[in-house]
Design a protein around this motif. Structure first.
Motif, short mmCIF file in Angstrom:
data_model
loop_
_atom_site.label_atom_id
_atom_site.label_comp_id
_atom_site.label_asym_id
_atom_site.label_seq_id
_atom_site.Cartn_x
_atom_site.Cartn_y
_atom_site.Cartn_z
N LEU A 7 47.02 32.94 48.68
CA LEU A 7 46.30 33.89 48.98
C LEU A 7 46.74 35.11 49.38
N PHE A 40 38.05 38.56 47.42
CA PHE A 40 38.68 37.80 48.45
C PHE A 40 37.53 37.76 49.85
N THR A 61 42.70 40.38 44.98
CA THR A 61 42.45 39.08 45.15
C THR A 61 41.11 38.60 44.50
N ILE A 111 42.72 31.32 41.34
CA ILE A 111 42.89 32.62 41.93
C ILE A 111 43.51 33.58 41.05
N VAL A 133 38.84 34.91 43.75
CA VAL A 133 38.73 33.36 43.67
C VAL A 133 37.66 32.96 42.84
#
Length: 309
Positions: A201, A150, A139, A166, A141
């Motif tokens: 998330l 992340f 992940t 995201i 952002v």
């Protein structure tokens, strides 16, 4: 039908998993856990959400933090800090053993699923913990400070940067863990629950892996999400802040819309004024502090699912 599948992130989802273990035979519960938070730090493979679930369900989690071990010591971090090492991500002395075992096993070619199952058994976890995928999904952002991995955003920067997008790198090439697909296809499945984890998330990384959305739609059991909002605010974490930055109203209706096409029902604390829900829903106090709270929310989510079966 008795089996239950939970799609979950870390702290909030672990509370619901604990509640489900209290009202079900733990052997009937499978938690499919987000691994978009996983990363390599100081050469170690860290799986924060998996570890939070494992520590919580084994009774070893820090009560104050909700993550890490209760019986922890911090000599490693103190020495790391003394030597000028990266000390923004806390790794306790006992916690290091788990990460070391995982890292070595991954280097030997073992799957994250097999490693997770073995470690969970060693910790005394009675239900199944399954990573969403054995492939790497990360992940990221996109923020006003540029793109951030992340954990850099969540832990080092404490969610301070404003987020405008995201991304889940590697998701398109990943596949669901075999045990996850098997759990969703089980003919004795009673319900599929989505924990009150951060939808953007913690749950979206799972849904971003090709095959999950299809498996969820093909499942015979009803799918119920537990809203992460109470009085328009997240109980924990950056959900409310993130929704504001992404221009999404902080309401149960927004959560339902986010899961449109996936869920059949939504468990909420109470209806939002002026934002009616167009999906089946039930109400309960969704705050999970005590063991009784966790069991109450678990029962309410299952009752809603049963009513939709």
């Amino acid at each position: 039908m008795s089996k239950v599948v939970l799609l979950t992130g870390g702290v909030g989802g672990a509370k619901l998993a604990l509640g489900l273990e209290a009202v079900l035979d733990p052997a009937d519960l499978t938690s499919i856990v987000n691994t978009g938070d996983d990363f390599v730090h100081l050469g170690l493979a860290i799986s924060p959400d998996i570890d939070t679930l494992a520590y919580t369900l084994s009774g070893k989690a820090s009560v104050a933090n909700g993550w890490g071990r209760e019986d922890e010591s911090w000599a490693f971090m103190a020495t790391l800090r003394e030597l000028g090492g990266e000390d923004w991500f806390l790794l306790g002395d006992r916690d290091l053993a788990l990460h070391t075992i995982r890292t070595g096993a991954l280097k030997r070619g073992e799957s994250l699923s097999a490693i997770t199952a073995r470690l969970a058994r060693a910790l005394g976890v009675r239900s199944a913990i399954v990573p969403m995928s054995d492939h790497i999904v990360s992940t990221f952002v996109d923020t006003d400070e540029g793109p951030l991995a992340f954990q850099r955003y969540f832990v080092e920067r404490r969610c301070a940067p404003a987020v405008h997008a995201i991304r889940f790198e590697g998701a398109a090439a990943a596949r669901p863990a075999p045990a996850a697909l098997a759990a969703l296809a089980d003919p004795s499945l009673r319900a599929i629950l989505i924990a009150p984890s951060n939808p953007f998330l913690s749950v979206d990384p799972i849904l971003a892996v090709p095959g999950f959305a299809k498996a969820l739609r093909a499942a015979k059991a009803p799918i119920v999400a537990v809203s992460p909002l109470v009085d328009g605010k997240a109980v924990k974490g950056p959900t409310s802040k993130l929704m504001a930055e992404l221009a999404i109203a902080a309401s149960h209706a927004s959560i339902a819309a986010h899961y449109d096409g996936i869920i059949d029902g939504l468990l909420i604390d109470r209806p939002d004024a002026g934002a009616p829900l167009s999906i089946a829903f039930a109400e309960t106090d969704t705050m999970m502090v005590s063991a009784a709270d966790k069991a109450r929310v678990a029962r309410a989510a299952l009752a809603l699912a049963d009513s939709l079966a």
